[in-house]
Enzyme design. Structure first.
Site, PDB file in Angstrom:
ATOM      1  CD  GLN A 104      -2.773  -0.854   2.184  1.00 39.22           C
ATOM      2  OE1 GLN A 104      -2.504  -1.465   3.387  1.00 39.22           O
ATOM      3  NE2 GLN A 104      -4.070   0.186   1.803  1.00 39.22           N
ATOM      4  CD  GLU A 162      -4.178  -4.060   6.628  1.00 33.31           C
ATOM      5  OE1 GLU A 162      -3.159  -3.988   4.988  1.00 33.31           O
ATOM      6  OE2 GLU A 162      -4.618  -3.593   6.701  1.00 33.31           O
TER       7      GLU A 162
END
Length: 220
Positions: free
Chosen positions: A79, A175
């Site tokens: 990210q 995640e």
């Protein structure tokens, strides 16, 4: 969902990865968050073995700072444009007692997971609205395993092996999926999708039952 499927480990002699980390560390904080459409979010991240020990502390600190200011409850290395199997997690928990009970959302202290994987414990799934810093402006109901076993190492190489339930399990799955090139929308009920300006209509409910009835999507 299964845990992340990863590729060849990063070796101490991998100058490309080290160079990418050094360039990232040279940027001012908070670091820019990569959004959907960038290929780094769709490639399996490289597992980490060694070779960045002298940079790891600053990398983790920068990720933590970026996550908190976003604000978010987790941030995976892809990210921030780094294809490395590393993520940071932290959630202050739900303030409202009823929300905390329904979502099973206690405080989840800060932690780092390196090369994580997860496996369901039991077969129960739960569905709630979920969002992502890399898919800004949207939320959707996403089924997740209620309880998972998370295995990884921390940033110092110590083993992580814990069973998580409720919202901490959801964060860990979200995640870890990033590190396999998956976004939450891949498993979401797309009929539940709402933009932020409509979130108050459905996504602010503690349970998605009313949204499921109105928008026409199934719940476990």
């Amino acid at each position: 969902m299964n845990g992340a499927s990863l590729v060849s480990p990063v070796s101490p002699a991998d100058p490309e990865v080290r160079g990418a980390v050094e360039r990232l560390l040279a940027l001012p904080l908070p670091w820019p968050i990569v959004t959907a459409g960038d290929p780094v979010l769709r490639r399996p991240a490289q597992p980490y073995e060694s070779g960045l020990d002298d940079l790891m502390g600053d990398l983790v600190a920068g990720m933590r700072h970026t996550m908190r200011l976003a604000p978010g409850v987790g941030l995976a290395a892809p990210q921030i444009g780094l294809g490395l199997a590393l993520a940071v997690l932290e959630d202050p928990g739900a303030i409202d007692v009823d929300v905390a009970r329904v979502l099973e959302r206690p405080a989840f202290p800060f932690r780092v997971i390196v090369n994580p994987s997860y496996a369901p414990v039991g077969g129960e799934q739960v569905s709630f609205y979920e969002g992502c810093l890399s898919v800004p402006g949207w939320q959707a109901v996403t089924p997740r395993w209620r309880t998972v076993r998370l295995t990884a190492t921390d940033e110092q190489g110590n083993p992580v092996d814990e069973v998580l339930t409720g919202w901490p399990a959801r964060i860990a799955q979200h995640e870890t999926d990033h590190l396999a090139g998956r976004l939450y929308v891949d498993g979401a009920h797309l009929r539940s999708l709402v933009v932020d300006r409509n979130a108050a209509l459905w996504a602010h409910d503690v349970s998605p039952v009313r949204a499921a009835q109105a928008l026409g999507f199934p719940l476990p």
